[in-house]
Design a protein around this motif. Structure first.
Motif, PDB file in Angstrom:
ATOM      1  N   ALA A 153     -14.541   6.072  34.492  1.00 55.04           N
ATOM      2  CA  ALA A 153     -13.963   6.044  33.148  1.00 55.04           C
ATOM      3  C   ALA A 153     -14.929   5.400  32.161  1.00 55.04           C
ATOM      4  O   ALA A 153     -15.086   5.864  31.025  1.00 55.04           O
ATOM      5  CB  ALA A 153     -12.634   5.284  33.166  1.00 55.04           C
ATOM      6  N   LEU A 154     -15.579   4.349  32.601  1.00 51.12           N
ATOM      7  CA  LEU A 154     -16.553   3.679  31.741  1.00 51.12           C
ATOM      8  C   LEU A 154     -17.727   4.613  31.446  1.00 51.12           C
ATOM      9  O   LEU A 154     -18.222   4.669  30.313  1.00 51.12           O
ATOM     10  CB  LEU A 154     -17.044   2.401  32.425  1.00 51.12           C
ATOM     11  N   GLU A 155     -18.153   5.374  32.444  1.00 52.90           N
ATOM     12  CA  GLU A 155     -19.264   6.306  32.256  1.00 52.90           C
ATOM     13  C   GLU A 155     -18.894   7.389  31.250  1.00 52.90           C
ATOM     14  O   GLU A 155     -19.708   7.777  30.402  1.00 52.90           O
ATOM     15  CB  GLU A 155     -19.638   6.943  33.598  1.00 52.90           C
ATOM     16  N   LYS A 156     -17.655   7.886  31.307  1.00 52.81           N
ATOM     17  CA  LYS A 156     -17.207   8.917  30.363  1.00 52.81           C
ATOM     18  C   LYS A 156     -17.200   8.383  28.936  1.00 52.81           C
ATOM     19  O   LYS A 156     -17.596   9.072  27.993  1.00 52.81           O
ATOM     20  CB  LYS A 156     -15.818   9.405  30.750  1.00 52.81           C
ATOM     21  N   LEU A 157     -16.746   7.135  28.777  1.00 51.84           N
ATOM     22  CA  LEU A 157     -16.725   6.537  27.447  1.00 51.84           C
ATOM     23  C   LEU A 157     -18.128   6.412  26.869  1.00 51.84           C
ATOM     24  O   LEU A 157     -18.369   6.704  25.703  1.00 51.84           O
ATOM     25  CB  LEU A 157     -16.056   5.155  27.498  1.00 51.84           C
ATOM     26  N   LEU A 158     -19.053   5.987  27.707  1.00 53.31           N
ATOM     27  CA  LEU A 158     -20.433   5.839  27.242  1.00 53.31           C
ATOM     28  C   LEU A 158     -21.061   7.196  26.934  1.00 53.31           C
ATOM     29  O   LEU A 158     -21.864   7.326  26.014  1.00 53.31           O
ATOM     30  CB  LEU A 158     -21.265   5.095  28.289  1.00 53.31           C
ATOM     31  N   SER A 159     -20.702   8.205  27.710  1.00 54.16           N
ATOM     32  CA  SER A 159     -21.268   9.537  27.497  1.00 54.16           C
ATOM     33  C   SER A 159     -20.743  10.163  26.220  1.00 54.16           C
ATOM     34  O   SER A 159     -21.457  10.892  25.522  1.00 54.16           O
ATOM     35  CB  SER A 159     -20.947  10.446  28.687  1.00 54.16           C
ATOM     36  N   SER A 160     -19.481   9.872  25.884  1.00 54.08           N
ATOM     37  CA  SER A 160     -18.863  10.485  24.705  1.00 54.08           C
ATOM     38  C   SER A 160     -19.149   9.711  23.426  1.00 54.08           C
ATOM     39  O   SER A 160     -18.964  10.243  22.326  1.00 54.08           O
ATOM     40  CB  SER A 160     -17.348  10.582  24.900  1.00 54.08           C
ATOM     41  N   ALA A 161     -19.614   8.442  23.544  1.00 53.47           N
ATOM     42  CA  ALA A 161     -19.873   7.638  22.347  1.00 53.47           C
ATOM     43  C   ALA A 161     -21.090   8.193  21.613  1.00 53.47           C
ATOM     44  O   ALA A 161     -22.114   8.495  22.211  1.00 53.47           O
ATOM     45  CB  ALA A 161     -20.112   6.172  22.734  1.00 53.47           C
ATOM     46  N   SER A 162     -20.942   8.334  20.303  1.00 54.85           N
ATOM     47  CA  SER A 162     -22.051   8.865  19.504  1.00 54.85           C
ATOM     48  C   SER A 162     -23.046   7.763  19.192  1.00 54.85           C
ATOM     49  O   SER A 162     -22.682   6.612  18.990  1.00 54.85           O
ATOM     50  CB  SER A 162     -21.511   9.460  18.197  1.00 54.85           C
ATOM     51  N   VAL A 163     -24.319   8.131  19.136  1.00 56.51           N
ATOM     52  CA  VAL A 163     -25.389   7.186  18.836  1.00 56.51           C
ATOM     53  C   VAL A 163     -26.110   7.661  17.586  1.00 56.51           C
ATOM     54  O   VAL A 163     -26.820   8.664  17.616  1.00 56.51           O
ATOM     55  CB  VAL A 163     -26.384   7.078  20.013  1.00 56.51           C
ATOM     56  N   PRO A 164     -25.962   6.952  16.454  1.00 55.35           N
ATOM     57  CA  PRO A 164     -26.668   7.352  15.235  1.00 55.35           C
ATOM     58  C   PRO A 164     -28.171   7.147  15.349  1.00 55.35           C
ATOM     59  O   PRO A 164     -28.653   6.577  16.318  1.00 55.35           O
ATOM     60  CB  PRO A 164     -26.067   6.441  14.151  1.00 55.35           C
TER      61      PRO A 164
END
Length: 296
Positions: A272-283
């Protein structure tokens, strides 16, 4: 001695010895009191006058007084102290310190800055010291070191000593002693090294190494969940602070550390933590938006 001989000699009457004992009784009591005072004085000398906690936020106590970071007149004084503590008593040449603290300083100016910073560090740590004198920050032949012979208690030193002792005990087959030392090491690890200064990239390699050492101790004590929790808490904090790139790097560091040191894969909850990091956008700036960071 005379009394001892007298008691063993039947020719010496007891009536002679008893009054003598009464006369020397105050002297014996005074001698015992003097010995106790001497022992107490020695115990006070053995107590650490300087206490430094490197795990978690930096904490300094010297002579019973807490020294806050803002008490140092120069910010680089704390950076200098950290460098010397990380060396654990090994001397560091003046030129190397200047390069680490002021890499862009012109020739000659760096030496002046080091001299001023050194005075600020010594004066703050040891109020009332004589000029150019210090029990803890010592210079010989243009090489500076933290004096480990002076009374001190540094959790980083104790952590490393216990780890080293635990490994030596394991090699000698003293498993119980090794486990006891690993427990003591884990108790000293209150958090990341110098956690209040995350901006200093020069410390990051030491932080990662110490995290791995903590994971090693956790493995030996069958505390695998605790080892993962240590990484997970850092990943979450980085994500909440908007440092998504760093959070992803820490996630990979966690995966590699658990495989290398604990021979285990990430727990199921890590997906779940990996999915959150993968979906978080990075400007473009490298930080995620506040909403994404808070969601992570």
């Amino acid at each position: 001695g005379c009394l001892g001989l007298g008691w063993r000699d039947d020719a010496v009457p007891p009536q002679w010895g008893i009054p003598v004992l009464e006369q020397i009784k105050p002297l014996v009591i005074r001698a015992l009191q003097s010995d106790r005072a001497t022992i107490r004085s020695l115990e006070r000398l053995r107590e650490p006058r300087l206490v430094v906690r490197c795990f978690g936020p930096l904490e300094i106590v010297c002579g019973g007084r807490t020294i806050l970071p803002e008490a140092f007149p120069r910010r680089k004084a704390i950076a200098l102290l950290r460098i010397l503590l990380l060396a654990k008593g090994s001397p560091i040449h003046r030129d190397r310190l200047i390069e680490q603290l002021w890499p862009d300083a012109p020739p000659g100016r760096g030496a002046n800055r080091l001299h001023s910073t050194l005075n600020a560090l010594r004066s703050t740590l040891e109020a009332g010291r004589r000029q150019r004198a210090s029990d803890y920050i010592v210079c010989r032949n243009n090489r500076y070191h933290f004096n480990t012979e002076a009374p001190h208690a540094v959790d980083l030193f104790d952590f490393l000593d216990r780890l080293s002792g635990a490994r030596a005990a394991q090699r000698a087959g003293a498993e119980e002693r090794a486990l006891a030392l690993y427990r003591e090491a884990m108790a000293l690890y209150r958090g990341d090294l110098f956690a209040d200064d995350a901006e200093d990239s020069s410390i990051e390699a030491h932080r990662v190494s110490l995290r791995h050492s903590c994971a090693e101790a956790a493995r030996e004590l069958d505390l695998e969940p605790a080892a993962y929790d240590l990484h997970e808490s850092l990943i979450v904090e980085l994500a909440r602070d908007g440092q998504i790139v760093e959070a992803r790097q820490q996630y990979e560091c966690c995966r590699a550390a658990l495989r290398c040191h604990l021979d285990m894969e990430l727990p199921a909850r890590a997906r779940a933590l990996e999915k959150l990091l993968s979906s978080a956008s990075v400007p473009a700036s490298g930080n995620a938006s506040p909403d994404a960071a808070e969601h992570a």
